[in-house]
Each structure stands twice: as C-alpha cells, then as structure tokens.
Design an enzyme around this catalytic site. Structure first.
Site, short mmCIF file in Angstrom:
data_model
loop_
_atom_site.label_atom_id
_atom_site.label_comp_id
_atom_site.label_asym_id
_atom_site.label_seq_id
_atom_site.Cartn_x
_atom_site.Cartn_y
_atom_site.Cartn_z
N HIS A 35 45.69 31.12 -24.74
CA HIS A 35 46.30 30.06 -24.23
C HIS A 35 45.20 29.09 -23.49
CE1 HIS A 35 45.65 32.55 -20.62
NE2 HIS A 35 46.40 33.57 -21.02
N HIS A 38 42.37 31.14 -21.87
CA HIS A 38 41.28 31.42 -22.97
C HIS A 38 40.46 30.15 -23.41
CE1 HIS A 38 44.22 34.57 -23.92
NE2 HIS A 38 43.11 35.36 -23.60
N GLN A 62 43.77 50.61 -24.40
CA GLN A 62 43.91 50.28 -22.92
C GLN A 62 45.43 49.91 -22.35
OE1 GLN A 62 41.72 46.47 -23.83
NE2 GLN A 62 42.67 45.66 -22.23
N GLN A 154 38.06 35.38 -14.37
CA GLN A 154 38.02 35.93 -13.17
C GLN A 154 39.46 36.32 -12.83
OE1 GLN A 154 36.59 32.90 -10.48
NE2 GLN A 154 34.58 33.18 -11.06
N LYS A 155 40.53 36.01 -13.68
CA LYS A 155 41.62 36.49 -13.43
C LYS A 155 41.85 38.04 -13.33
CE LYS A 155 46.53 36.52 -14.78
NZ LYS A 155 46.32 37.67 -15.70
N ASP A 156 40.96 38.62 -14.27
CA ASP A 156 41.24 39.94 -14.23
C ASP A 156 40.13 40.73 -13.45
OD1 ASP A 156 43.45 40.91 -16.17
OD2 ASP A 156 42.15 39.38 -17.63
N ARG A 193 51.28 37.25 -20.42
CA ARG A 193 52.58 37.97 -19.95
C ARG A 193 53.42 36.85 -19.30
NH1 ARG A 193 51.96 43.50 -20.07
NH2 ARG A 193 49.82 44.17 -20.28
O1 PAF Z 1 41.08 40.85 -21.11
C1 PAF Z 1 41.28 41.22 -22.14
O2 PAF Z 1 42.01 40.37 -23.15
C2 PAF Z 1 41.13 42.43 -22.83
O3 PAF Z 1 41.16 43.40 -21.60
C3 PAF Z 1 39.53 42.39 -23.59
C4 PAF Z 1 38.44 42.32 -22.49
C5 PAF Z 1 39.64 41.76 -24.81
C6 PAF Z 1 39.30 43.98 -23.97
O4 PAF Z 1 40.28 44.48 -25.04
#
Ligand code: PAF
Length: 288
Positions: A35, A38, A62, A154-156, A193
């Site tokens: 989106h 990115h 993950q 920075q969102k994550d 999401r």
């Molecule tokens: O933020 C994400 O989309 C994922 O955690 C990443 C960094 C691509 C690792 O799978």
C-alpha cells in the site's frame, strides 16, 4: 514505466544485482499486500540509491497463529504493479523452500527482553521469527560493494528497534533508514490489516491517533503528559479493546516511569499504542 525484474531464487537475485552492478543499493523487505505506506519506503530508497530491490515474502516464522498466516493477503501481481509505479528495479519473491532451503532454521536469533514486551507479549515468538528472516534477507540482497541501505517503516517501532540492535550487535554492513508513518486523511496509520476493518471499525480506530495526538501535544508544550487521559480515551471508545498505551525510551523501549506523569515533559520519548478493533490488532506510535 519500467517493469521490475522478478527474482524467484537467491541465484536469480544475486545475478540480477551483479548485472546491475550498482554503486548504491536500497533494499526494502516486505510481506507484500503493498500500500502507499510501502510506497513511501520505495520512494525513500529510490531517492538515494542507483538500484532498488524489494522482497515480497510472507514469513511463516513470524506468525504465531496458523490461520493468520494462511489468511495473510497474497497478491504478487498487484504488488509488482505498485513496485513498478514506484520505480523498483528488482522484486525478490521467493517461495518458502527457497528461503528455508535447509528446513525451518534450527539456529535462531533471540530477540531477548526487547522482543518479549509489548507486541512480543501478545505474539510470542513473533520477533524471533521476524529477525530470522530479516537476517537472511539482508544477506541475500547485500550488493557486497558500494553503499548498502535498508528501509523500514517507523510504524513497526518495536521491529525497527530490534533490527537496529541486530544490525549493531551482529555488525551487518548495512545502513538502516527509518521512514515516517503514512496515515489516511483521517489519521489512521496505513497497514495491510486495515483492509480487514469494517467502515465502523475504521472510524473507531481513529481514537488511537487522537489519543497519541493528545499526549504528543502536551509533550510539545512541555506540559505533564498525564498518560491516563489517553488510556481513558481509548478504553471508552466503542469497539476498541486497548492492549497498551505507554511512553517509552525510543532505544530501549523501557517505559519512562517519570518525566511523563505530573512533571513537565522534557527530553525524548516514544508513544506506543496497541489495541484490538473488532478482531483486528492495530498498532501506532509517535516520537515525542
Ligand atoms: O514489516 C514487515 O513487513 C515484516 O516484518 C518484514 C520486515 C518484511 C519481515 O518479514
């Protein structure tokens, strides 16, 4: 508009990078379902590198919920289209067997205390799994010459703090760049999401940003933060189940015990918030 080269295997990726022979390479790892959040990472990478490589890989390690993994949106064709519009040169889109060619890794990175709190507390193993794949991807996209930069949103914020530690602790030869959160017009932080939210839930989710703004405004005016006001706001909002609202040290993510309650706020902090809205878990944050 140029179509990016698609590499499905590590050998193809290596060959594509070698052929481009760049003086600088910007790498953006993603899980696809791209989106405009990115898009801002791709743009940042495009602005300062000769070659931009992205990866699209939904990393099983993950996810601590098999259904969540199975349902994660996969839409490579649309992703490649967005990548092309953003001027990406190479899309690395491997299958799981290509990444985990020797089976799921036996030797894993441990995200330690930094990975156990906040998101890690509600998603056990998530950050170890995230680091496992980022560690591999950073190797696979490494141009081995010239400048090498990798871009994360920075969102994550917790993910970013952990990747920073991994790169520092393990001496990865890559410069990390963090890119600010992109928001909808109304203030909702963009996330793959969000597509799972109903219109009503989208409205309800706006309380996350509103509560952050309340505290960020007080910080900017060097006022006491009275974080409990923001917590109350989120708790009272319909459809919202607050997990945490904290003000932390931006590097260690340790909660700022004082300097944010009844004394004027000075220095630096990071507001972190997470909540379930309907069935969807959302996170947001803002440096102060
Ligand atoms: O933020 C994400 O989309 C994922 O955690 C990443 C960094 C691509 C690792 O799978």
């Amino acid at each position: 508009m140029k179509t990016p080269k698609i590499a499905k295997t590590r050998a193809e990726l290596k060959a594509a990078i070698a052929e481009a022979n760049p003086g600088s390479l910007g790498f953006v790892p993603t899980m696809g379902a791209l989106h405009s959040g990115h898009g801002s990472l791709f743009k940042a990478a495009r602005e300062e590198n000769e070659v931009v490589v992205i990866s699209v890989f939904v990393n099983e390690l993950q996810f601590n919920d098999a259904t969540d993994y199975a349902n994660y949106p996969r839409q490579l064709e649309a992703d490649v289209q967005l990548a092309a519009e953003a001027g990406v040169d190479i899309v690395f889109a491997p299958e799981a067997e290509e990444i985990y060619h020797a089976g799921l890794p036996l030797v894993r990175l441990n995200s330690g205390a930094l990975g156990d709190m906040y998101e890690g507390a509600s998603r056990p193993g998530h950050f170890d799994g995230m680091l496992a794949v980022v560690a591999k991807l950073l190797h696979l996209a490494d141009p081995r010459q010239g400048q090498y930069r990798a871009y994360f949103g920075q969102k994550d914020a917790q993910q970013l703090a952990l990747i920073r530690r991994m790169v520092a602790d393990l001496d990865y030869p890559v410069q990390l760049r963090s890119v600010p959160i992109v928001r909808s017009e109304k203030g909702l932080a963009l996330s793959s999401r969000n597509a799972l939210l109903s219109e009503e839930e989208k409205e309800a989710a706006l309380v996350l940003h509103r509560s952050i703004q309340l505290i960020a405004g007080r910080a900017a005016r060097n006022e006491p933060l009275y974080v409990e006001d923001a917590i109350g706001m989120c708790q009272m909002a319909p459809l919202v189940e607050l997990d945490y609202f904290v003000v932390v040290n931006p590097d260690t993510l340790q909660e700022l015990a004082f300097n944010c309650q009844d004394t004027p706020f000075t220095g630096e902090g990071l507001i972190l918030v997470a909540a379930k809205v309907g069935k969807v878990r959302l996170i947001d944050n803002q440096p102060i």
